[in-house]
Design a protein around this motif. Structure first.
Motif, PDB file in Angstrom:
ATOM      1  N   PRO A   1      15.316 -35.475  -3.632  1.00  0.00           N
ATOM      2  CA  PRO A   1      14.444 -35.472  -4.375  1.00  0.00           C
ATOM      3  C   PRO A   1      13.731 -33.813  -3.762  1.00  0.00           C
ATOM      4  CG  PRO A   1      13.570 -36.708  -3.420  1.00  0.00           C
ATOM      5  CD  PRO A   1      14.925 -36.636  -3.036  1.00  0.00           C
ATOM      6  N   GLN A   2      14.690 -32.763  -3.987  1.00  0.00           N
ATOM      7  CA  GLN A   2      13.767 -31.277  -2.965  1.00  0.00           C
ATOM      8  C   GLN A   2      14.175 -30.115  -4.132  1.00  0.00           C
ATOM      9  OE1 GLN A   2      16.083 -30.211   0.796  1.00  0.00           O
ATOM     10  NE2 GLN A   2      14.779 -28.073   0.066  1.00  0.00           N
ATOM     11  N   VAL A   3      12.756 -29.896  -3.546  1.00  0.00           N
ATOM     12  CA  VAL A   3      12.860 -28.622  -4.696  1.00  0.00           C
ATOM     13  C   VAL A   3      12.502 -27.233  -4.373  1.00  0.00           C
ATOM     14  CG1 VAL A   3      12.314 -30.148  -6.582  1.00  0.00           C
ATOM     15  CG2 VAL A   3      10.561 -29.482  -5.192  1.00  0.00           C
ATOM     16  N   PRO A   4      12.894 -26.025  -4.959  1.00  0.00           N
ATOM     17  CA  PRO A   4      13.667 -25.273  -5.633  1.00  0.00           C
ATOM     18  C   PRO A   4      15.238 -26.094  -5.520  1.00  0.00           C
ATOM     19  CG  PRO A   4      13.466 -23.907  -4.312  1.00  0.00           C
ATOM     20  CD  PRO A   4      12.532 -25.455  -3.561  1.00  0.00           C
ATOM     21  N   CYS A   5      15.590 -26.492  -6.654  1.00  0.00           N
ATOM     22  CA  CYS A   5      16.948 -26.830  -6.639  1.00  0.00           C
ATOM     23  C   CYS A   5      17.793 -26.031  -8.184  1.00  0.00           C
ATOM     24  CB  CYS A   5      17.122 -28.655  -6.358  1.00  0.00           C
ATOM     25  SG  CYS A   5      19.356 -28.588  -6.921  1.00  0.00           S
ATOM     26  N   LEU A   6      18.396 -25.647  -7.511  1.00  0.00           N
ATOM     27  CA  LEU A   6      19.745 -24.799  -8.696  1.00  0.00           C
ATOM     28  C   LEU A   6      20.613 -25.246  -8.938  1.00  0.00           C
ATOM     29  CD1 LEU A   6      19.061 -22.431 -10.788  1.00  0.00           C
ATOM     30  CD2 LEU A   6      21.189 -21.304  -8.655  1.00  0.00           C
ATOM     31  N   GLN A   7      20.872 -25.806 -10.523  1.00  0.00           N
ATOM     32  CA  GLN A   7      22.557 -26.366 -10.934  1.00  0.00           C
ATOM     33  C   GLN A   7      23.035 -25.514 -11.367  1.00  0.00           C
ATOM     34  OE1 GLN A   7      21.644 -30.089 -13.566  1.00  0.00           O
ATOM     35  NE2 GLN A   7      23.802 -30.199 -12.982  1.00  0.00           N
TER      36      GLN A   7
ATOM     37  N   ASP B   1      17.663 -24.836  -1.402  1.00  0.00           N
ATOM     38  CA  ASP B   1      16.852 -24.630  -0.347  1.00  0.00           C
ATOM     39  C   ASP B   1      16.519 -22.803  -1.226  1.00  0.00           C
ATOM     40  OD1 ASP B   1      16.705 -21.917   2.047  1.00  0.00           O
ATOM     41  OD2 ASP B   1      14.902 -23.367   2.285  1.00  0.00           O
ATOM     42  N   SER B   2      14.930 -22.322  -1.100  1.00  0.00           N
ATOM     43  CA  SER B   2      14.614 -20.561  -2.224  1.00  0.00           C
ATOM     44  C   SER B   2      14.990 -19.721  -1.158  1.00  0.00           C
ATOM     45  CB  SER B   2      12.542 -20.866  -1.765  1.00  0.00           C
ATOM     46  OG  SER B   2      12.483 -20.807  -0.464  1.00  0.00           O
ATOM     47  N   ASN B   3      15.564 -20.225  -0.132  1.00  0.00           N
ATOM     48  CA  ASN B   3      16.590 -18.869   0.202  1.00  0.00           C
ATOM     49  C   ASN B   3      17.463 -18.128  -0.152  1.00  0.00           C
ATOM     50  OD1 ASN B   3      14.404 -17.878   1.670  1.00  0.00           O
ATOM     51  ND2 ASN B   3      14.197 -18.821   3.696  1.00  0.00           N
ATOM     52  N   ALA B   4      18.193 -19.979   0.237  1.00  0.00           N
ATOM     53  CA  ALA B   4      19.887 -19.847  -0.867  1.00  0.00           C
ATOM     54  C   ALA B   4      19.553 -19.437  -2.236  1.00  0.00           C
ATOM     55  CB  ALA B   4      20.110 -21.219  -0.277  1.00  0.00           C
ATOM     56  N   VAL B   5      18.625 -19.554  -2.915  1.00  0.00           N
ATOM     57  CA  VAL B   5      18.702 -20.093  -3.938  1.00  0.00           C
ATOM     58  C   VAL B   5      18.108 -18.579  -4.622  1.00  0.00           C
ATOM     59  CG1 VAL B   5      17.601 -20.907  -6.512  1.00  0.00           C
ATOM     60  CG2 VAL B   5      18.255 -21.887  -4.708  1.00  0.00           C
TER      61      VAL B   5
END
Length: 133
Positions: free
Chosen positions: A96-102, A115-119
């Protein structure tokens, strides 16, 4: 002790949250202005993207600001206040970790990017106004 800690952080979120949202509203970046045909092509590419977020999470704010700056139409799914979105995030992404881009590919298979940096790196690479280095 655990319930006391949870109550403390919930209280902090309730008190600080409105100020975080106000700050975001006042300092929101302007989006990139693209030619209509180019924007429509980008909108078509973002149809299969969805961002799971919490409204006052600073990492989620960072990601949403990148989406706005790049003028992307990505579906936003509030995983904090919507049980359905939270359950979908947990079932699909595994945590349930956010942010998460699907991101869903052409075959309908989802990829979950945490992970915000990865997104933000992914969004800048795929949709940024400057070519990737």
């Amino acid at each position: 002790m655990k319930p006391v800690i949870r109550l403390f952080f919930k209280t902090v979120r309730v008190v600080v949250g409105p100020f975080v949202l106000l700050g975001d509203c006042l300092t929101r970046p302007k989006g990139i202005v693209r030619p209509e045909a180019e924007q429509q092509a980008i909108d078509a590419r973002t149809q299969h993207l969805a961002l799971y977020y919490f409204p006052t999470c600073p990492f989620c704010l960072k990601t949403r600001r990148t989406i706005r700056r790049l003028s992307l139409k990505i579906e936003l799914r509030d995983a904090q206040h919507s049980t359905a979105h939270r359950d979908a995030l947990l079932a699909g992404g595994g945590k349930p970790q956010v942010p998460c881009l699907q991101a869903t590919d052409a075959q309908g298979l989802p990829t979950w990017l945490y992970d915000s940096n990865a997104v933000t790196a992914y969004l800048n690479r795929e949709f940024g106004d400057s070519p990737a280095a």
